[in-house]
Design a protein around this motif. Sequence first.
Motif, PDB file in Angstrom:
ATOM      1  N   THR A 118       0.807  -1.241   0.010  1.00 49.79           N
ATOM      2  CA  THR A 118      -0.020   0.156   0.023  1.00 49.79           C
ATOM      3  C   THR A 118       0.947   1.200  -0.170  1.00 49.79           C
ATOM      4  O   THR A 118       0.618   2.024  -0.859  1.00 49.79           O
ATOM      5  N   GLU A 175      -7.493   1.086   0.259  1.00 47.80           N
ATOM      6  CA  GLU A 175      -8.605   1.453   1.117  1.00 47.80           C
ATOM      7  C   GLU A 175      -9.158   2.927   0.872  1.00 47.80           C
ATOM      8  O   GLU A 175      -8.017   3.838   0.757  1.00 47.80           O
ATOM      9  N   GLN A 176     -10.383   3.107   0.918  1.00 47.08           N
ATOM     10  CA  GLN A 176     -10.639   4.521   0.583  1.00 47.08           C
ATOM     11  C   GLN A 176     -10.393   5.716   1.756  1.00 47.08           C
ATOM     12  O   GLN A 176      -9.958   6.671   1.198  1.00 47.08           O
ATOM     13  N   ASP A 177     -10.278   5.156   2.854  1.00 44.67           N
ATOM     14  CA  ASP A 177      -9.822   6.127   3.728  1.00 44.67           C
ATOM     15  C   ASP A 177      -8.364   6.625   3.654  1.00 44.67           C
ATOM     16  O   ASP A 177      -7.831   7.797   3.869  1.00 44.67           O
ATOM     17  N   ARG A 183      -5.427  -2.062  -5.333  1.00 42.24           N
ATOM     18  CA  ARG A 183      -6.682  -1.298  -4.740  1.00 42.24           C
ATOM     19  C   ARG A 183      -6.462  -0.995  -3.335  1.00 42.24           C
ATOM     20  O   ARG A 183      -5.927  -1.493  -2.399  1.00 42.24           O
TER      21      ARG A 183
END
Length: 196
Positions: free
Chosen positions: A55, A109-111, A107
């Motif tokens: 990430t 995480e949105q936050d 992908r």
Amino acid sequence: MPRAGLTPERLVAAAVELADEAGLEGVTLSALARRFGVKDASLYTHVRSLKDLRTRMALLAGGQMIDRIAGAVEGREAGRDTLAAFASAYRAYALEHPGRYAATQIRIEQDLLTGSPAMRRTADVISGMLRPYGLEEPDLTDAVRLLRSTFHGYCALESTGAFGAPRDVQASWDRAIHALHVLLENWPREKRTPDG
């Protein structure tokens, strides 16, 4: 390399370099530990897991990529010129840094995306590039998805040598960008309902 001075930033920088050399799948905590001459367990002081590392790689690579794209589009005439500069910078980054580019496709995480300055900058640059075409939602999202899938697909095929026809790959790219510009200028707007 000595253990002293090991930081999350140094680990992530080394990880994206390793990704370009060995591919994203070649980036493991063991491989990274070997690169720094430390035991695997010592990395957990700086990153929680391989997922956390990847990430962080995605956010770093995404920031580097949008910096390159923003530099390419700056001062360009809106419309086709900006679209071509954006697309060319995207393609150059993807081909020059295949491992980092692969990381940008993870992908997230949105936050984390919401809190990322690089992701906000990406949204601003894309919005600025598409503003002259006058697209509103949901057409704007549809157009962004079309552009991303076209750029990504072309780069993925080109990077593996999948274009076997004698036609020059750059010439085909230039024609594809021109075709996208024409499509964006003539985008079939989705009809809105009276209440929406």
